[in-house]
Design an enzyme around this catalytic site. Structure first.
Site, short mmCIF file in Angstrom:
data_model
loop_
_atom_site.label_atom_id
_atom_site.label_comp_id
_atom_site.label_asym_id
_atom_site.label_seq_id
_atom_site.Cartn_x
_atom_site.Cartn_y
_atom_site.Cartn_z
N ASP A 103 0.84 -1.21 0.00
CA ASP A 103 0.00 0.00 0.00
C ASP A 103 0.87 1.25 0.00
O ASP A 103 0.70 2.14 -0.83
CB ASP A 103 -0.91 0.01 1.24
N GLU A 136 1.54 -6.41 -5.15
CA GLU A 136 1.18 -5.55 -6.28
C GLU A 136 2.36 -4.76 -6.84
O GLU A 136 2.64 -4.81 -8.03
CB GLU A 136 0.07 -4.57 -5.84
N ASP A 137 3.07 -4.06 -5.97
CA ASP A 137 4.08 -3.15 -6.51
C ASP A 137 5.29 -3.89 -7.07
O ASP A 137 5.75 -3.60 -8.18
CB ASP A 137 4.51 -2.15 -5.43
N SER A 138 5.81 -4.87 -6.33
CA SER A 138 6.98 -5.61 -6.85
C SER A 138 6.58 -6.39 -8.11
O SER A 138 7.39 -6.57 -9.03
CB SER A 138 7.56 -6.55 -5.79
O1 TRH Z 1 4.51 -6.08 0.59
P1 TRH Z 1 3.50 -6.66 -0.33
O2 TRH Z 1 3.13 -8.02 -0.05
O3 TRH Z 1 2.23 -5.74 -0.36
C1 TRH Z 1 0.92 -6.22 -0.35
C2 TRH Z 1 0.22 -6.01 -1.63
O4 TRH Z 1 0.29 -4.71 -2.06
C3 TRH Z 1 -1.23 -6.40 -1.48
O5 TRH Z 1 -1.90 -6.18 -2.68
C4 TRH Z 1 -1.81 -5.59 -0.38
O6 TRH Z 1 -3.14 -5.92 -0.20
C5 TRH Z 1 -1.04 -5.85 0.86
O7 TRH Z 1 0.29 -5.49 0.65
C6 TRH Z 1 -1.57 -5.08 2.01
O8 TRH Z 1 4.09 -6.64 -1.82
P2 TRH Z 1 4.32 -5.45 -2.84
O9 TRH Z 1 3.04 -4.89 -3.32
O10 TRH Z 1 5.22 -5.97 -3.84
O11 TRH Z 1 5.07 -4.33 -2.02
C7 TRH Z 1 6.40 -4.46 -1.61
C8 TRH Z 1 7.10 -3.12 -1.65
O12 TRH Z 1 8.37 -3.25 -1.02
C9 TRH Z 1 7.36 -2.64 -3.07
O13 TRH Z 1 7.15 -1.24 -3.15
C10 TRH Z 1 8.82 -2.94 -3.28
C11 TRH Z 1 9.37 -2.75 -1.89
N1 TRH Z 1 10.65 -3.44 -1.61
C12 TRH Z 1 11.75 -2.64 -1.35
O14 TRH Z 1 11.65 -1.40 -1.36
N2 TRH Z 1 12.93 -3.27 -1.06
C13 TRH Z 1 13.07 -4.62 -1.06
O15 TRH Z 1 14.17 -5.14 -0.80
C14 TRH Z 1 11.91 -5.41 -1.37
C15 TRH Z 1 12.04 -6.91 -1.38
C16 TRH Z 1 10.71 -4.78 -1.63
#
Ligand code: TRH
Length: 396
Positions: free
Chosen positions: A15, A287-289
């Protein structure tokens, strides 16, 4: 124009990851003054270490970052209000958003309008990303407030021109191309050793519900050498169990069979992009990754955020259906089987999947190229809001 973005951190980083990216892009590319309200500043600090988790108000990368506490301080709402992922705006803020429509005309009305801020305000509910077909029909739809004279609009990210599109910064793909053509520089920026040519490099970002031991076993039994880069996080416990250790920490590495597992720090968000560009294959989640892995133009495996009654399986299949268009039948079967097993705890046949790597690689590049034809989400959102502001109807 001033925008307020409200973000409640449910769990994980998705989020705030999306909101932070959007806020930065609105400032950098559209010259918009953005206030980002977040209830958990510590989560933001994790993806952007320049943020101070203890500050109530701070400026970072041109974004005014504010801790969201309730009741919110009394202040004039912005021209555009983004309620991210249905996070429900604070009551006193919504009350202050109510338009000041007066039946008086001319000077009297404009004085009243000035006193309460601009009358025309756009309220957007930024939704989660889905590749499902129905998204096109719901994108942009109005939803009148049950009792206040205001309308909220649903804005859906997506994979087609009939949706809000995907977040993509200007110059992102050019920067990616430059660095993917200079891998030594890319790995140097990541502060990681350049892999040897026979090695397959894989980044692993997943929930601890994933069959991590199965995957690590499959990699250990791989016919070729694999280096897995695992950022510190939820998967570490399972990886430690698999390795027969009491724990794993940043800097640790484990060699088993053809697999070298290396634990790396959780990276700042921009550096995480570099990791995705550098690796031959990326395991991503949420979502974002997931979106960033598509911009990386490298084969990806997605672990979707689990939802009740397996609703997420439908979302997963909707994406696979779109993504697999143009991919040869055998590669489609291998990709879908691997995704389904990764998302449901099934048996993982890495060799079966990775035998198609050349085809998967060129397909990932073509897919990213196809998505790049769409207008990016921030630009779509700005146009949408400008249209609403210039609309004749005060309540839109
Ligand atoms: O962390 P997430 O599992 O987020 C989830 C989803 O958004 C889901 O849809 C939502 O309902 C839930 O949260 C509450 O996965 P996501 O979306 O990939 O977000 C991870 C964020 O972390 C992304 O912006 C990338 C960042 N990231 C870093 O900045 N550094 C890192 O080393 C890694 C592994 C990720």
């Amino acid at each position: 124009m001033r925008w307020d973005i409200f973000c409640r951190v449910i769990d994980n980083y998705g989020d705030i990851g999306v909101c932070w990216r959007l806020a930065r892009q609105l400032v950098a590319e559209h010259g918009i003054a953005v206030r980002l309200w977040v209830d958990n500043v510590t989560s933001l600090q994790r993806i952007c270490p320049d943020v101070d988790a203890f500050q109530e108000v701070q400026n970072c990368r041109g974004v005014e970052v504010r801790r969201w506490t309730e009741p919110l301080p009394e202040l004039a709402p912005a021209d555009v209000v983004i309620e991210a992922f249905g996070c429900e705006l604070p009551e006193n803020y919504v009350a202050a958003m109510v338009p000041t429509v007066s039946h008086s005309t001319g000077q009297a009305q404009s004085r009243l309008s000035l006193a309460r801020g601009k009358v025309k305000r756009v309220w957007i509910n930024l939704e989660y990303l889905s590749a499902e077909q129905w998204v096109e029909g719901c994108h942009g739809l109005p939803s009148p407030h049950p009792y206040l004279p205001m309308i909220k609009h649903f804005f859906f990210p997506g994979f087609t021109p009939m949706t809000g599109g995907l977040l993509r910064e200007k110059g992102l793909l050019m920067q990616r191309d430059v660095l993917q053509h200079n891998l030594a520089e890319l790995w140097c920026q990541l502060d990681l050793p350049l892999p040897i040519s026979s090695e397959t490099t894989i980044s692993l970002f997943c929930y601890d519900s994933a069959p991590i031991s199965n995957l690590l076993d499959a990699w250990a039994a791989s016919t070729t050498a694999i280096r897995c880069l695992l950022p510190e996080g939820k998967a570490l416990g399972q990886a430690a169990n698999w390795a027969g250790r009491t724990g794993l920490a940043v800097g640790d590495s484990v060699q088993r069979g053809n697999l070298l597992l290396q634990i790396i720090p959780f990276l700042p968000q921009e550096h995480y992009d570099l990791l995705l560009w550098a690796c031959d294959c990326n395991f991503v989640r949420g979502e974002d990754s997931f979106v960033r892995a598509q911009w990386a133009a490298r084969p990806l495996i997605w672990q979707i955020y689990p939802q009740q009654e397996n609703v997420h399986q439908i979302k997963l299949d909707a994406f696979l259906y779109r993504y697999c268009q143009g991919l040869a039948e055998e590669a489609v079967a291998a990709l879908c089987t691997f995704h389904h097993n990764w998302n449901s705890g099934g048996c993982l046949d890495w060799n079966d999947f990775w035998q198609h790597h050349a085809e998967l690689q060129s397909h990932a590049a073509a897919w990213a190229g196809q998505l790049a034809q769409l207008t990016d989400l921030a630009s779509n959102l700005v146009s949408f809001c400008k249209n609403k502001v210039s609309s004749k109807n005060l309540n839109f």
